[in-house]
Scaffold this active site. Structure first.
Site, PDB file in Angstrom:
ATOM      1  N   ARG A 122      11.291  75.568  36.634  1.00 18.32           N
ATOM      2  CA  ARG A 122      11.908  74.235  36.715  1.00 18.32           C
ATOM      3  C   ARG A 122      12.360  73.812  35.325  1.00 18.32           C
ATOM      4  O   ARG A 122      11.732  72.987  34.658  1.00 18.32           O
ATOM      5  CB  ARG A 122      10.937  73.253  37.359  1.00 18.32           C
ATOM      6  CG  ARG A 122      10.853  73.525  38.862  1.00 18.32           C
ATOM      7  CD  ARG A 122      10.165  72.460  39.656  1.00 18.32           C
ATOM      8  NE  ARG A 122      10.588  72.540  41.065  1.00 18.32           N
ATOM      9  CZ  ARG A 122      10.011  71.878  42.048  1.00 18.32           C
ATOM     10  NH1 ARG A 122       9.007  71.091  41.808  1.00 18.32           N
ATOM     11  NH2 ARG A 122      10.453  71.996  43.277  1.00 18.32           N
ATOM     12  N   GLN A 127      18.211  74.262  37.398  1.00 20.73           N
ATOM     13  CA  GLN A 127      18.167  73.198  38.410  1.00 20.73           C
ATOM     14  C   GLN A 127      19.033  73.521  39.631  1.00 20.73           C
ATOM     15  O   GLN A 127      18.651  73.257  40.762  1.00 20.73           O
ATOM     16  CB  GLN A 127      18.627  71.876  37.792  1.00 20.73           C
ATOM     17  CG  GLN A 127      17.531  71.178  37.012  1.00 20.73           C
ATOM     18  CD  GLN A 127      17.996  69.850  36.453  1.00 20.73           C
ATOM     19  OE1 GLN A 127      19.175  69.648  36.158  1.00 20.73           O
ATOM     20  NE2 GLN A 127      17.084  68.925  36.283  1.00 20.73           N
ATOM     21  N   ASP A 130      17.256  75.775  42.243  1.00 24.22           N
ATOM     22  CA  ASP A 130      15.934  75.343  42.708  1.00 24.22           C
ATOM     23  C   ASP A 130      15.908  75.179  44.233  1.00 24.22           C
ATOM     24  O   ASP A 130      16.188  74.103  44.771  1.00 24.22           O
ATOM     25  CB  ASP A 130      15.577  74.025  41.999  1.00 24.22           C
ATOM     26  CG  ASP A 130      14.159  73.564  42.293  1.00 24.22           C
ATOM     27  OD1 ASP A 130      13.498  74.169  43.161  1.00 24.22           O
ATOM     28  OD2 ASP A 130      13.715  72.589  41.659  1.00 24.22           O
ATOM     29  N   SER A 133      13.436  72.454  45.745  1.00 27.69           N
ATOM     30  CA  SER A 133      13.924  71.073  45.735  1.00 27.69           C
ATOM     31  C   SER A 133      15.023  70.853  46.770  1.00 27.69           C
ATOM     32  O   SER A 133      15.023  69.859  47.501  1.00 27.69           O
ATOM     33  CB  SER A 133      14.445  70.697  44.343  1.00 27.69           C
ATOM     34  OG  SER A 133      13.373  70.602  43.439  1.00 27.69           O
ATOM     35  N   TYR A 230       1.107  67.212  35.506  1.00 24.31           N
ATOM     36  CA  TYR A 230       0.400  67.617  36.716  1.00 24.31           C
ATOM     37  C   TYR A 230      -0.804  66.702  36.956  1.00 24.31           C
ATOM     38  O   TYR A 230      -1.325  66.082  36.043  1.00 24.31           O
ATOM     39  CB  TYR A 230      -0.071  69.070  36.610  1.00 24.31           C
ATOM     40  CG  TYR A 230       1.069  70.051  36.580  1.00 24.31           C
ATOM     41  CD1 TYR A 230       1.679  70.465  37.756  1.00 24.31           C
ATOM     42  CD2 TYR A 230       1.551  70.547  35.367  1.00 24.31           C
ATOM     43  CE1 TYR A 230       2.740  71.350  37.729  1.00 24.31           C
ATOM     44  CE2 TYR A 230       2.613  71.438  35.325  1.00 24.31           C
ATOM     45  CZ  TYR A 230       3.205  71.837  36.517  1.00 24.31           C
ATOM     46  OH  TYR A 230       4.261  72.707  36.479  1.00 24.31           O
TER      47      TYR A 230
END
Length: 379
Positions: A122, A127, A130, A133, A230
């Site tokens: 990521r 992007q 991805d 996503s 995270y």
């Protein structure tokens, strides 16, 4: 450069790995593209459209994959499909390798170079590649559409001469890509939306979409994120307080959508039987993690289960339920990655095995499992 686009063999898969737009681009890069007959039918893309874009239609998967240098797929190839591919062929797909280590080994033994799109880093340059996503975004949208279809009442508040219809109350558990899109879609349909997430940073995102954030916001919660963004493991005391808050909140909801997934691990249980029973009859729960064990007790993969009068929807492949849109985005993810491995001047395939994108995604190469998460430990 010979590129193959076979039809997906999985019964629940509606998506296809290439569209006429991406095929035009591949042909422009010097590739010969062969598409298996009816590969795109479930995504409303017909053979004539592929031919108009410059592809050749093959009668079967064997014809499509014969001598192909690159095979583009949605899902990991099965044993029969692997037999059709030549040694050294590159196979690019979502491989779902965790828990399927035997299939990863089989790809190595078949001599193909397998790339797992879901391992794409990521980072900014990746992007556009991805797949997690792009597909989660659509899954979050579709989750709300499926919920609205199962819920036998209107979603927005309606004030009429005959009386007022109250707005549906929707609770989204998990504010990642799928969760945020679910929030936005439920809001567009006029529902009263609340959401929760273990990451403090999610609060601002949830509120920016017009939903209310639900969490025990004590000092521990405020420190609950690592420098890398995270979630930290929370104390048992905090988990208990949060569970009590969520349980009391779920009891008042009409629709609950759960989206929590941890790569490589079973989905965390978020909603137990007692929480399900606390909801009024006719309420709906959509479990987007059902393929990984589910977030909801009582969820059944591929089915709509009814527990205490509450419908628990366990549809498989949620993004694939809007195959035309999902394929359009997925195909663009794939070609963006493949393009990085093509020498545009000489119009030949030339992967840079030291490129960070390649190193992160390659599972098998030269007859071996090479990805560090799956490669056998050296003696």
């Amino acid at each position: 450069m010979k590129i193959a686009v076979p039809r997906e063999s999985d019964a629940v898969e509606t998506r296809v790995s290439a569209t006429p737009d991406t095929i035009k681009k591949l042909v422009g890069l010097g590739a010969t593209v062969t598409v298996e007959k009816n590969a795109g039918t479930k995504s409303r893309i017909f053979d004539e459209e592929y031919e108009a874009a410059g592809a050749t239609i093959a009668a079967d998967a064997a014809g499509a994959c014969k001598d192909a240098d690159v095979v583009l797929k949605v899902r990991r190839p099965n044993a029969d499909e692997l037999k059709l591919m030549k040694k050294g062929a590159m196979v690019i797909a979502t491989m779902d390798p965790y828990g399927n280590e035997g299939d990863v080994k089989a790809m190595a033994e078949a001599g193909v170079s397998a790339f797992a799109m879901e391992f794409m880093p990521r980072i900014t340059r990746a992007q556009v590649m991805d797949v997690l996503s792009s597909q989660a975004n659509l899954a979050g949208y579709q989750a709300v559409i499926e919920a609205a279809a199962e819920y036998d009442r209107a979603m927005p508040m309606m004030m009429t001469a005959a009386g007022t219809v109250p707005a549906a109350r929707v609770f989204v558990m998990g504010a990642g890509v799928a969760g945020l899109q679910a929030i936005a879609t439920a809001r567009r349909l006029g529902a009263v939306v609340t959401a929760t997430d273990v990451r403090p940073a999610a609060k601002e995102q949830v509120e920016s979409l017009g939903a209310k954030f639900i969490a025990v916001e004590d000092e521990e919660f405020k420190q609950a994120e690592t420098a890398g963004g995270y979630a930290k493991q929370m104390s048992e005391e905090y988990q208990k307080k949060q569970a009590e808050l969520v349980a009391s909140h779920i009891a008042k909801q009409d629709i609950v959508i759960t989206t929590a997934l941890i790569p490589g691990r079973p989905a965390p249980k978020l909603v137990d039987k007692a929480m399900v029973s606390s909801m009024r009859a006719g309420s709906v729960i959509i479990d987007l993690a059902v393929e990984r064990g589910g977030n909801v007790e009582g969820a059944k993969p591929g089915k709509v289960a009814t527990v205490s009068g509450v419908k628990i929807v366990g549809h498989l492949n949620m993004a694939g339920r809007i195959g035309a849109s999902a394929s359009a985005l997925y195909a663009k993810n794939l070609i963006a990655f493949l393009e990085t491995m093509i020498d545009k001047d000489n119009k030949v395939l030339k992967p840079d095995w030291d490129d960070e994108l390649v190193k992160a995604t390659v599972l098998t190469r030269d007859g071996k499992v090479v990805h560090p998460a799956f490669a056998p430990a050296e003696a």
